[in-house]
Design an enzyme around this catalytic site. Structure first.
Site, PDB file in Angstrom:
ATOM      1  N   CYS A 164       3.196   0.935  -1.720  1.00  0.00           N
ATOM      2  CA  CYS A 164       4.411   0.431  -1.081  1.00  0.00           C
ATOM      3  C   CYS A 164       5.302   1.651  -0.810  1.00  0.00           C
ATOM      4  O   CYS A 164       4.800   2.720  -0.479  1.00  0.00           O
ATOM      5  CB  CYS A 164       5.075  -0.619  -1.966  1.00  0.00           C
ATOM      6  SG  CYS A 164       5.511  -0.008  -3.609  1.00  0.00           S
TER       7      CYS A 164
HETATM    8  O1  LIG Z   1       8.465  -0.566  -2.298  1.00  0.00           O
HETATM    9  S1  LIG Z   1       9.127  -0.459  -3.608  1.00  0.00           S
HETATM   10  O2  LIG Z   1       9.081  -1.742  -4.293  1.00  0.00           O
HETATM   11  O3  LIG Z   1       8.559   0.591  -4.430  1.00  0.00           O
HETATM   12  S2  LIG Z   1      10.992   0.029  -3.278  1.00  0.00           S
END
Ligand SMILES: O=S(=O)([O-])[S-]
Length: 105
Positions: free
Chosen positions: A63
């Site tokens: 992510c």
């Molecule tokens: O994408 S995140 O949850 O690491 S901010």
């Protein structure tokens, strides 16, 4: 909790060629810059992905910063994937550590 791997371990998996990198960021971020060959996964294609993907396929989930990928990894492990790990530090850390392994538009 899903196992976490460092960018260095991620590079080894990337170079091994048999690991699928799964990007759970938003589509615009993915389009702008991503780990080469990675697949954007979100609610739009999740069902198709689960239907079509071999559970033996090793996955690395990433992510932005390595937080939401942990939950996503846990979810995918619950869906039966045997080898699913979360990329520590996410794409933001990866792009600093390994700019040579970034595709951009
Ligand atoms: O994408 S995140 O949850 O690491 S901010």
């Amino acid at each position: 909790m899903a196992e976490r791997i460092s960018p260095e371990e991620g590079v080894i998996k990337l170079q091994s060629g048999n690991t699928l990198f799964v990007d759970v960021r938003d589509p615009t971020s993915h389009q702008e810059a991503r780990i080469p060959g990675s697949l954007l996964l979100n609610q739009t294609n999740l069902e198709d992905f689960l239907a079509a993907t071999d559970r033996q396929q090793p996955l690395v989930v990433y992510c932005y910063h390595g937080h939401s990928s942990q939950g996503a990894s846990d979810y995918l492990a619950e869906q039966g994937f045997h080898s699913v790990v979360s990329l520590d530090g996410g794409f933001e850390y990866w792009r600093q550590a390994h700019p040579e392994h970034v595709d951009s538009e």
